[in-house]
Design an enzyme around this catalytic site. Structure first.
Site, PDB file in Angstrom:
ATOM      1  N   CYS A  16      -3.604  15.519   6.348  1.00  0.00           N
ATOM      2  CA  CYS A  16      -3.804  16.235   5.059  1.00  0.00           C
ATOM      3  C   CYS A  16      -5.016  16.041   4.570  1.00  0.00           C
ATOM      4  O   CYS A  16      -5.915  15.250   5.415  1.00  0.00           O
ATOM      5  CB  CYS A  16      -2.711  15.591   4.223  1.00  0.00           C
ATOM      6  SG  CYS A  16      -2.801  14.113   3.383  1.00  0.00           S
ATOM      7  N   HIS A  68      -1.011  -4.585  15.955  1.00  0.00           N
ATOM      8  CA  HIS A  68      -0.632  -5.607  14.781  1.00  0.00           C
ATOM      9  C   HIS A  68       0.800  -4.923  14.188  1.00  0.00           C
ATOM     10  O   HIS A  68       1.642  -6.008  13.607  1.00  0.00           O
ATOM     11  CB  HIS A  68      -1.529  -6.023  13.957  1.00  0.00           C
ATOM     12  CG  HIS A  68      -2.623  -6.927  14.761  1.00  0.00           C
ATOM     13  ND1 HIS A  68      -3.825  -7.417  13.903  1.00  0.00           N
ATOM     14  CD2 HIS A  68      -2.825  -7.194  16.142  1.00  0.00           C
ATOM     15  CE1 HIS A  68      -4.493  -7.974  14.996  1.00  0.00           C
ATOM     16  NE2 HIS A  68      -3.894  -7.982  16.031  1.00  0.00           N
TER      17      HIS A  68
END
Length: 143
Positions: A66, A99
């Site tokens: 977007c 992570h």
């Protein structure tokens, strides 16, 4: 992992087709959840179906686009099984996988060059989750 869910609102539409073409050229099978034009639309109408498809296991990963990346990211993260990451450079894409075990990448089309978006998608799709101490942290995310 070869099947990828992808969706965008009107602001993200400009990059969606080049990303789909890159995916196909690199052996992925993108499923497009829309939109298909620059006509104004509401980002949740595309973010929810992509997030649902990833959440229920139809796709291992998803791509949302977007204008700012924020709207689709916020929307996708409302789904319990989603870890959507707002990415504006390849290092963020890589760390979101290593992570955080992110399963949806959200790209801010108005703030990232197409080249960087494509490199970020490549990093996102080719980077594995490290597990270990990060698994403990990711396990604490759901409410």
């Amino acid at each position: 992992m070869k099947k990828i869910a992808i969706g965008s609102d009107h602001a993200g539409f400009e990059y969606k087709q080049p990303i789909k073409e890159w995916l196909e050229a690199n052996g992925y099978e993108p499923t497009d959840y829309g939109t298909d034009s620059f006509e104004s639309t509401d980002y949740p109408d595309y973010a929810h179906p992509v997030a649902s498809a990833v959440e229920n296991g139809e796709y291992e990963r998803g791509i949302l686009l977007c204008g700012s990346g924020q709207g689709v990211c916020i929307t996708a993260n409302k789904h319990a099984g989603i870890r959507a990451s707002l990415v504006w450079k390849k290092e963020i894409a890589e760390l979101s996988r290593k992570h955080n075990d992110a399963n949806i990448i959200c790209l801010p089309v108005r703030f990232i060059e197409l080249e960087e978006a494509l490199i970020s998608v490549q990093k996102f799709l080719s980077t594995d989750f490290e597990g270990g101490r990060h698994q403990r942290r990711v396990g604490k995310i759901p409410c």
